[in-house]
Design a protein around this motif. Structure first.
Motif, short mmCIF file in Angstrom:
data_model
loop_
_atom_site.label_atom_id
_atom_site.label_comp_id
_atom_site.label_asym_id
_atom_site.label_seq_id
_atom_site.Cartn_x
_atom_site.Cartn_y
_atom_site.Cartn_z
N ILE A 139 48.92 117.77 -35.44
CA ILE A 139 49.23 119.18 -35.33
C ILE A 139 50.73 119.35 -35.07
CG2 ILE A 139 48.72 121.34 -34.14
CD1 ILE A 139 46.07 120.01 -33.22
N ALA A 140 51.39 120.14 -35.88
CA ALA A 140 52.82 120.40 -35.68
C ALA A 140 53.03 121.08 -34.33
CB ALA A 140 53.36 121.27 -36.81
N TYR A 193 51.72 111.61 -29.63
CA TYR A 193 52.85 112.32 -30.24
C TYR A 193 53.51 111.46 -31.30
CZ TYR A 193 52.33 115.30 -26.13
OH TYR A 193 51.83 116.13 -25.16
N ASP A 194 53.86 112.10 -32.41
CA ASP A 194 54.65 111.48 -33.46
C ASP A 194 55.98 112.20 -33.53
OD1 ASP A 194 52.28 110.18 -33.92
OD2 ASP A 194 51.95 111.01 -35.93
N SER A 253 68.08 105.18 -35.83
CA SER A 253 66.97 106.09 -36.14
C SER A 253 65.66 105.31 -36.02
CB SER A 253 67.10 106.67 -37.55
OG SER A 253 67.09 105.64 -38.52
N ARG A 254 64.61 106.02 -35.68
CA ARG A 254 63.29 105.39 -35.54
C ARG A 254 62.23 106.47 -35.68
NH1 ARG A 254 60.42 101.03 -33.01
NH2 ARG A 254 62.36 99.90 -32.60
N ALA A 255 61.12 106.11 -36.32
CA ALA A 255 59.96 107.00 -36.42
C ALA A 255 58.90 106.51 -35.44
CB ALA A 255 59.42 107.02 -37.84
N PHE A 256 58.46 107.38 -34.55
CA PHE A 256 57.44 107.04 -33.57
C PHE A 256 56.09 107.55 -34.05
CE2 PHE A 256 61.29 106.86 -31.06
CZ PHE A 256 61.08 105.78 -30.22
N THR A 311 54.71 116.06 -33.96
CA THR A 311 53.30 116.44 -34.04
C THR A 311 52.55 115.87 -32.84
OG1 THR A 311 52.69 114.49 -35.35
CG2 THR A 311 53.35 116.47 -36.57
N PHE A 312 51.37 116.42 -32.57
CA PHE A 312 50.57 115.96 -31.44
C PHE A 312 49.10 116.12 -31.77
CE2 PHE A 312 50.34 120.43 -30.87
CZ PHE A 312 49.19 120.68 -30.12
#
Length: 359
Positions: free
Chosen positions: A54-55, A162-163, A205-208, A296-297
């Protein structure tokens, strides 16, 4: 007490056995509901739903009540009609023991997106606890008699995940070691390591993905964190049937507060990324400015077996990962065993001293 919406008590879902009329419970490690009496099994049908991310921008439009405004729920057992007041969203009837599962739409909270079903049953708990207790060398011998699988309570504990994509600018210093040899007035030399520092700056930079934050304070957060890792890819879209026969806590950490904690956990990883990017022999990170985007969560329910026992007039708690069997818990210490170990160590040191003295 009324339900969270101020209306009449809420009926809770139960699942009657097609064999003997008792109530079905979720069977760990399977995808079925099973009767604990006659063994009748009923498969949990796929809902066709997907676990959504979910955004964060949609958070304000979700139907929910603030945690502080939620009253205990009043659940009505469909078997004996008894009413149970609780802050849990699933549990057992205190009179007949039937599973009680509240309709998620009646909780006043954000509905879970996914659930990681229990995979470790009581036999698995018995094995894990036996190994854990046996490895507590300095615990009292009587400690083993008070810890058992039968005292555990299967509980789904809410977690926020969380992302986020992150882009960070940093400033710091790169340290490069060099060595200097000096000679004293007696001609003795000594080599010292010194560090030359250079100012640096850069970006990482990193994507979680699925940064977990416990959403309930009912259990010690550090102990819950230590139960990781969790096999989140094995999670199922939320269905009430997975909760049948177990307890489920409602969240008392708002998703906004959880996001703050998630960013703090991400920042620790980003700090290490900055150090690797700085390179050299040593690093100093003076400042990091991170931009969090595409956040997002979702709400997930994770399975934990909770054991609380009394020993020496004090309450102790053990937590067991309901998927892997990992254990985190408290235990008493035996003063006698510790004293004997200290004495044995001192005797060993004396013996070694005497042996070396002879040589």
């Amino acid at each position: 007490m009324s339900n969270p919406h101020g209306g009449s008590p809420a009926a809770s879902a139960t699942y009657p056995c097609g064999g003997c009329g008792a109530r079905l419970e979720f069977s760990p490690g399977t995808n079925v509901l099973q009767c604990p009496y006659c063994g009748f099994r009923q498969e949990i049908q796929a809902s066709g739903q997907q676990i959504r991310e979910i955004a964060i921008e949609e958070l304000g439009s979700l139907p929910r009540k603030p945690v502080g405004q939620l009253a205990p729920y009043t659940l009505v057992c469909q078997r004996c009609s008894a009413q149970t007041q609780t802050t849990a969203t699933a549990g057992l009837c205190q009179f007949c023991g039937s599973p009680l599962v509240l309709d998620p739409n009646a909780t006043g909270q954000i509905i879970p997106e996914g659930v990681l079903p229990f995979a470790v049953d009581h036999n698995g708990i018995r094995t894990s606890l036996g190994k854990w207790v046996s490895s507590r060398w300095f615990a009292p011998n009587s400690f083993k008699k008070v810890v058992n699988a039968e005292s555990t309570k299967g509980t789904y504990v809410p977690h926020w995940t969380y992302d986020s994509a992150t882009f960070s600018h940093y400033r710091g210093q790169r340290g490069v070691h060099y060595y200097v040899t000096t000679r004293d007035s007696n001609g003795n030399t000594r080599t010292e390591r010194r560090t030359r520092w250079y100012n640096v700056s850069g970006q990482v930079s990193r994507a979680f993905d699925d940064v977990l934050v416990p959403a309930s304070m009912a259990l010690p957060v550090d102990k819950v964190d230590d139960l990781a890792p969790w096999p989140l890819p094995e999670a199922q879209p939320f269905q009430q049937q997975y909760l049948a026969g177990y307890y489920a806590l409602r969240y008392d950490v708002e998703p906004e507060n959880g996001l703050g904690e998630a960013k703090s956990r991400m920042s620790k990883v980003i700090n290490e990324d900055c150090r690797r990017d700085i390179g050299g022999d040593a690093q100093r990170v003076d400042h990091v400015n991170t931009n969090f985007t595409n956040v997002t969560f979702k709400l997930m329910l994770l399975p934990i077996w909770v054991a609380t026992y009394m020993y020496a007039g004090k309450s102790w708690q053990i937590l067991i990962n309901g998927r892997t069997g990992e254990i985190q818990g408290e235990r008493p210490w035996s003063k006698v065993k510790i004293a004997l170990a200290v004495v044995a160590a001192l005797i060993a040191l004396v013996v070694l001293f005497l042996v070396f003295r002879k040589h």
